[in-house]
Design an enzyme around this catalytic site. Structure first.
Site, mmCIF file in Angstrom:
data_model
loop_
_atom_site.group_PDB
_atom_site.id
_atom_site.type_symbol
_atom_site.label_atom_id
_atom_site.label_comp_id
_atom_site.label_asym_id
_atom_site.label_seq_id
_atom_site.Cartn_x
_atom_site.Cartn_y
_atom_site.Cartn_z
ATOM 1 N N CYS A 12 0.880 -1.163 0.000
ATOM 2 C CA CYS A 12 0.000 0.000 0.000
ATOM 3 C C CYS A 12 0.921 1.218 0.000
ATOM 4 C CB CYS A 12 -0.884 -0.017 1.235
ATOM 5 S SG CYS A 12 -2.281 1.105 1.164
ATOM 6 N N CYS A 88 -4.310 -1.164 -2.096
ATOM 7 C CA CYS A 88 -4.880 0.150 -2.375
ATOM 8 C C CYS A 88 -4.685 0.462 -3.851
ATOM 9 C CB CYS A 88 -4.282 1.239 -1.486
ATOM 10 S SG CYS A 88 -2.622 1.773 -1.900
ATOM 11 N N CYS A 96 5.748 -1.066 -9.757
ATOM 12 C CA CYS A 96 6.387 -1.792 -8.658
ATOM 13 C C CYS A 96 7.764 -2.262 -9.079
ATOM 14 C CB CYS A 96 5.536 -3.008 -8.276
ATOM 15 S SG CYS A 96 3.975 -2.580 -7.507
#
Length: 167
Positions: A12, A88, A96
């Protein structure tokens, strides 16, 4: 005979509420089969006290929990993740890091807990906590063979194979 423990990383943005609650719940409910971690792309300074309060209410030791960057899990000495779950929308939409191996990935989106008063915040956190707990219980109920099968599917290129665990 117990098979290997599955390492699960919950992501998150701030790593202060939803990912912290997910980490704690999975370690609490699936601790014999799963080792949960959490991190954020832009971590806050500390876990949200309302998230910590809920985990403590179920008897989970929160002393080890802190808000941390996902950079912690990129190094050679970092644990290899089997499953990575964003919790989220912001984290799901961010680029990422490239995780070693071929971890299973999924997005389990939850609203950001909120409220004007402490009572409203506690209520909002409790609702999100229950939603997370439901998904964690579904994950924990999967047999090891199913998780390993999903990992094999992911290794050949199927994205987000755990999104079906979103009842």
């Amino acid at each position: 005979m117990m098979s290997k423990k599955f390492n699960v990383l919950f992501l998150c943005t701030a790593n202060s509420a939803r990912s912290i609650m997910s980490e704690g719940l999975l370690n609490h409910l699936g601790g014999e089969r799963f080792q949960a971690f959490s991190a954020g792309s832009k971590p806050g300074t500390q876990p949200n006290p309302f998230a910590i309060e809920l985990l403590q209410k179920i008897g989970h030791d929160t002393g080890y929990m802190y808000s941390k960057s996902w950079d912690v899990f990129e190094g050679e000495d970092a644990p290899k993740m089997d499953i990575i779950i964003t919790v989220c929308g912001n984290a799901a939409n961010e680029e990422c890091p490239v995780w070693p191996g071929h971890p299973i990935t999924a997005h389990w989106g939850y609203d950001d807990p909120h409220g004007e008063t402490d009572e409203e915040k506690r209520h909002s956190f409790a609702q999100i906590f229950c939603q997370i707990k439901h998904r964690i219980e579904l994950l924990v109920s999967l047999p090891d063979e199913k998780i390993e099968h999903l990992a094999n599917i992911r290794a050949i290129g199927e994205p987000d194979v755990l999104n079906g665990v979103n009842a």
